[in-house]
Design a protein around this motif. Structure first.
Motif, PDB file in Angstrom:
ATOM      1  N   ARG A  25       0.898  -1.013   0.040  1.00  0.00           N
ATOM      2  CA  ARG A  25       0.168   0.060   0.028  1.00  0.00           C
ATOM      3  C   ARG A  25       0.991   1.197   0.082  1.00  0.00           C
ATOM      4  O   ARG A  25       1.906   1.537   0.827  1.00  0.00           O
ATOM      5  CB  ARG A  25      -0.819  -0.116   1.305  1.00  0.00           C
ATOM      6  N   GLN A  26       0.596   2.213  -0.752  1.00  0.00           N
ATOM      7  CA  GLN A  26       1.113   3.360  -0.873  1.00  0.00           C
ATOM      8  C   GLN A  26       0.196   4.636  -0.492  1.00  0.00           C
ATOM      9  O   GLN A  26      -1.060   4.509  -0.448  1.00  0.00           O
ATOM     10  CB  GLN A  26       1.782   3.763  -2.346  1.00  0.00           C
ATOM     11  N   CYS A  27       1.034   5.800  -0.197  1.00  0.00           N
ATOM     12  CA  CYS A  27       0.284   7.077  -0.186  1.00  0.00           C
ATOM     13  C   CYS A  27       0.803   7.912  -1.386  1.00  0.00           C
ATOM     14  O   CYS A  27       1.904   8.373  -1.415  1.00  0.00           O
ATOM     15  CB  CYS A  27       0.430   7.534   1.115  1.00  0.00           C
ATOM     16  N   MET A  28      -0.306   8.601  -2.012  1.00  0.00           N
ATOM     17  CA  MET A  28       0.213   9.684  -3.001  1.00  0.00           C
ATOM     18  C   MET A  28       0.662  11.010  -2.282  1.00  0.00           C
ATOM     19  O   MET A  28      -0.230  11.533  -1.154  1.00  0.00           O
ATOM     20  CB  MET A  28      -1.025   9.976  -3.908  1.00  0.00           C
ATOM     21  N   ALA A  67      -4.225   9.502   7.100  1.00  0.00           N
ATOM     22  CA  ALA A  67      -5.929   9.224   6.573  1.00  0.00           C
ATOM     23  C   ALA A  67      -6.069   8.912   5.158  1.00  0.00           C
ATOM     24  O   ALA A  67      -6.969   8.685   5.132  1.00  0.00           O
ATOM     25  CB  ALA A  67      -6.541  10.575   7.012  1.00  0.00           C
ATOM     26  N   SER A  68      -4.637   8.936   4.342  1.00  0.00           N
ATOM     27  CA  SER A  68      -4.959   8.818   2.979  1.00  0.00           C
ATOM     28  C   SER A  68      -4.025   7.863   2.231  1.00  0.00           C
ATOM     29  O   SER A  68      -3.648   8.144   1.398  1.00  0.00           O
ATOM     30  CB  SER A  68      -4.954  10.148   2.208  1.00  0.00           C
ATOM     31  N   ALA A  69      -3.452   6.787   2.886  1.00  0.00           N
ATOM     32  CA  ALA A  69      -2.829   5.727   2.354  1.00  0.00           C
ATOM     33  C   ALA A  69      -3.726   4.688   1.415  1.00  0.00           C
ATOM     34  O   ALA A  69      -4.390   4.128   2.087  1.00  0.00           O
ATOM     35  CB  ALA A  69      -2.100   4.819   3.471  1.00  0.00           C
ATOM     36  N   ASN A  70      -3.845   5.189   0.172  1.00  0.00           N
ATOM     37  CA  ASN A  70      -4.793   4.537  -0.376  1.00  0.00           C
ATOM     38  C   ASN A  70      -4.704   4.146  -1.876  1.00  0.00           C
ATOM     39  O   ASN A  70      -5.573   4.312  -2.671  1.00  0.00           O
ATOM     40  CB  ASN A  70      -5.954   5.956  -0.575  1.00  0.00           C
TER      41      ASN A  70
END
Length: 782
Positions: free
Chosen positions: A182-185, A278-281
């Motif tokens: 999983r990554q976060c932009m 809150a946004s690792a999406n």
């Protein structure tokens, strides 16, 4: 092609203001009386909310969902059979489903004061078991993210085939398990919103750092029960998007409500900790793939099961099924083989909702497919590039409908691979590997080939049944009284260079100087409706619409010129901003002056619509363009520390006719840098409580100048037969192949040690552990 038109390496017009610090982003917008918002966010991943408490003095400054009367939850549905919808309250109602989910909104004169209020809000939870693993999420005994579903699957799809018959005839059967983390932009500019209510116009104005202002307006209208005409969305300069800013935000809804009810503008600017926690999406995939081949390396079939961690909610408008549902259709990639089976699952977990990140789904499927090709080659004792060559779709097959009915429009995939092999000098590398490196490192080479479907339209997305189906793209074109040109499009730039490339299209047709061409975009009040900037679509769709509008404007201008030059319109041609006839010429400025200032000189049959045009465009076939590339990586691996150095990196790409090759280079460099991050560095780990474990950029590693090599780019230009000028979408491609190419190179280097890595990112720890594991197996075998 004109000197400064299609194909010119024109310096970006917008860069002048950026380099001088004159860009205007959401953080620069400060209307009078504005206050700042901060949010109480959940510190736990899964829990029931028993109570929300705060001091009485904060009443009127702290708001929970109970205060937002009439506000509807965000709902992104899909018409795909079996899809389960989720209802995402803009502030958590009774239950939280991921760390960072918003529970309450605090508003104060400054962000610091708002954050002080956040610290005074107490939320009482009854914690629930967290669903932290997408594979375990499928188990019957696992806790439920959405109790009403009965399971944790947004969508299950199956492309079926008889693989037992294939297995009987195959000389080789190879099975591998792959994981992408999983990554976060992390765009330079985070999300940001400023909302203001105009009581005179009875209109909500929302400035938002978004890729799709018109879609945001539609989402706000649904959640706030407002007419579209009562909402204006403005996207100013946007500091990077990558899909991260391609959704309706709950923050946009909350701030809009606050602006309407509190009587003053409200602003929220995302900080980096919010961004990370809150946004690792994106990007979290799991594959089990079996390939069947004959003894010469020809693929006979592929059998796959893929699971995508879609997080807690379905994000508006793309929905939670965007990645996994695409996996089944794009996993075969650029290869031609007769049998295929793929079973996919979009799993719901207690993580942030998955969003479309640059290369949507393709990065994962490229990783699985290209590592699979190398695994087959090792099993057969063949050179991996030879296996690729045997299976690539051939140029004489174009246009080609593959096994999942993807319609490849044009290209020469083998030639791209041949050029990459030559550029990286595969023969020299194989000779080098026979010698010992002076520093003891192991050297390896890896390849990856992919294609990128872009600018796909109605025929594709209508079947998805999502809230956003692209149709004809429109452009509004206006010749001003002094001969300038105003272009209005509904798409928006977050780094693509639209102000330059749309100008190049207009210049190609009308010949108007670039300094007299102005692009207006990012404002729903001034621009035609558009689904926005996503899917590498803008040069094809917006560019096509601009060309169509220019064509119509040119005909009107020539009709006026013909009257003045005393000839027929068909005898007039436009060149370098001049209308040239057999008896003389007029400049565009003179034609505009006649229309606006001397209408008495106009022909009696002049088009009354004047020198302003709205035109729409859709390609002859809107199933998408297919750009493609071959990437080659040369790496050196330190077997003691696990460190990887990229010694050389080659990209041979074909994006059709390139409107501005310099901008394409920039897209490829930037995309490849993000791909290197996916390959070697970026990972958002979660513990068994679904807590994100990388909340700062000290923990979440991004590649910098020292990690990104000086890449070598080579262009091929095979025109698409379906689009204006033969252009194709290309913006996402650079990010797709690096994880596969680099991991194949690492595996090539470590193959003598019996090591094969099948997870990204390939971190030093994973390399060292894999070597140790291989050593242990050797000892045990002895």
């Amino acid at each position: 092609m004109k000197k400064d038109g299609i194909g010119a390496r024109l310096i970006r017009k917008e860069d002048d203001r950026y380099m001088r610090g004159r860009g205007q982003f959401v953080g620069d917008i400060k209307p009078a009386g504005m206050q700042d918002a901060a949010f109480v966010r959940s510190p736990v991943a899964h829990a029931s909310i028993r109570a929300i408490k705060f001091p009485d003095a904060l009443k009127g400054h702290v708001f929970s969902l109970a205060d937002l009367k009439g506000v509807q939850p965000i709902t992104a549905v899909s018409g795909l059979p079996g899809f389960k919808r989720s209802s995402q309250p803009v502030l958590a109602d009774k239950k939280v489903r991921h760390v960072g989910e918003m529970i309450a909104m605090c508003i104060a004169p400054s962000r610091a004061e708002a954050e002080d209020m956040v610290a005074q809000v107490e939320v009482e939870f009854d914690e629930l078991p967290a669903v932290y693993d997408m594979l375990k999420a499928r188990d019957a005994e696992t806790a439920l993210v959405h109790e009403e579903w009965g399971d944790n699957i947004f969508l299950e799809t199956l492309v079926d085939d008889d693989m037992k018959a294939v297995e009987k005839t195959a000389a080789v059967k190879v099975t591998r398990e792959f994981n992408t983390s999983r990554q976060c932009m992390c765009p330079i500019e985070g999300r940001g919103v400023v909302a203001e209510w105009d009581s005179r116009l009875e209109q909500l104005t929302v400035h938002s750092s978004t890729q799709m202002p018109h879609i945001v307006r539609s989402g706000l209208a649904e959640c706030l029960d407002l007419d579209h005409g009562a909402i204006r969305v403005i996207a100013p300069d946007v500091g990077g998007g990558f899909g991260f800013k391609g959704i309706l935000l709950p923050e946009e809804v909350c701030l809009s409500w606050a602006a309407m009810h509190l009587g003053h503008p409200v602003r929220w600017l995302e900080d980096r900790r919010e961004n990370l926690t809150a946004s690792a999406n994106c990007r979290e995939h799991h594959y089990v793939v079996t390939a069947y081949a004959d003894n010469e390396g020809k693929l006979l079939g592929l059998d796959a099961e893929a699971t995508v961690d879609s997080g807690a909610y379905s994000a508006y408008p793309f929905s939670a099924c965007l990645e996994a549902a695409q996996v089944a259709s794009i996993l075969p990639g650029v290869y031609d083989f007769p049998h295929y089976r793929c079973h996919t699952f979009s799993a719901s977990t207690n993580k942030p909702p998955i969003l479309p990140y640059r290369g949507v789904a393709r990065t994962g499927v490229c990783f699985a497919m290209e590592l699979m090709i190398d695994a087959v080659a090792r099993e057969l004792g063949m050179e991996p590039t030879d296996v690729r060559m045997k299976n690539l779709v051939q140029p004489e097959q174009m246009p080609f409908d593959n096994i999942t009915n993807k319609h490849f429009d044009s290209g020469d995939y083998p030639e791209a691979l041949r050029r990459a092999i030559e550029a990286i000098d595969l023969k020299a590398i194989r000779k080098r590997q026979k010698k010992t490196e002076h520093d003891g490192r192991k050297v390896g080479v890896g390849f990856a080939v992919y294609c990128e479907q872009a600018a796909h339209g109605t025929s594709i997305y209508a079947g998805w049944g999502i809230p956003m189906v692209p149709g004809h793209e429109q452009a509004n074109m206006r010749l001003t009284p002094d001969g300038g040109l105003e272009i209005r499009i509904g798409a928006h730039s977050h780094g693509q260079g639209h102000e330059t490339t749309m100008s190049q299209v207009a210049h190609e047709i009308l010949g108007i100087a670039h300094d007299k061409i102005k692009l207006v975009h990012g404002d729903t009040a001034y621009t035609p409706y558009s689904t926005g900037t996503w899917g590498s679509r803008c040069m094809v769709m917006s560019g096509g619409a601009v060309a169509e509008a220019c064509d119509q404007l040119a005909e009107r201008a020539k009709a006026i010129a013909a009257k003045m030059l005393q000839c027929k319109p068909k005898e007039v041609s436009l060149k370098d901003g001049r209308a040239i006839g057999p008896n003389g010429e007029l400049t565009i400025e003179e034609i505009a002056y006649i229309w606006y200032r001397k209408p008495q000189d106009l022909p009696a049959d002049v088009n009354p619509s004047g020198l302003e045009v709205i035109a729409g465009y859709k390609p002859d076939r809107d199933s998408g363009t297919f750009s493609y590339a071959a990437h080659a990586a040369l790496t050196a691996v330190d077997t003691l520390t696990g460190e990887v150095e990229i010694l050389d990196y080659v990209v041979v790409e074909d994006g059709g006719v390139l409107v501005n090759p310099m901008i394409v280079d920039g897209q490829l460099y930037g995309g490849a840098a993000q791909g290197i991050g996916t390959a070697l560095y970026e990972e958002m780990p979660f513990d068994t409580e679904a807590q994100p474990l990388a909340s700062t950029l000290s923990d979440y590693l991004l590649p910098g100048p020292t990690e990104v090599p000086s890449m070598r780019l080579f262009h091929m230009e095979t025109p698409s037969p379906y689009t204006r000028f033969g252009v194709k979408g290309i913006a996402e491609g650079g990010a797709i192949a690096p994880p596969a190419a680099i991991t194949n190179a690492i595996n090539d280097a470590l193959a003598p040690l019996g090591v094969e890595l099948t997870i990204s990112p390939v971190t030093p720890r994973r390399i060292v552990e894999a070597i140790a594991s291989a050593d242990t197996k050797k000892v045990a075998a002895a």
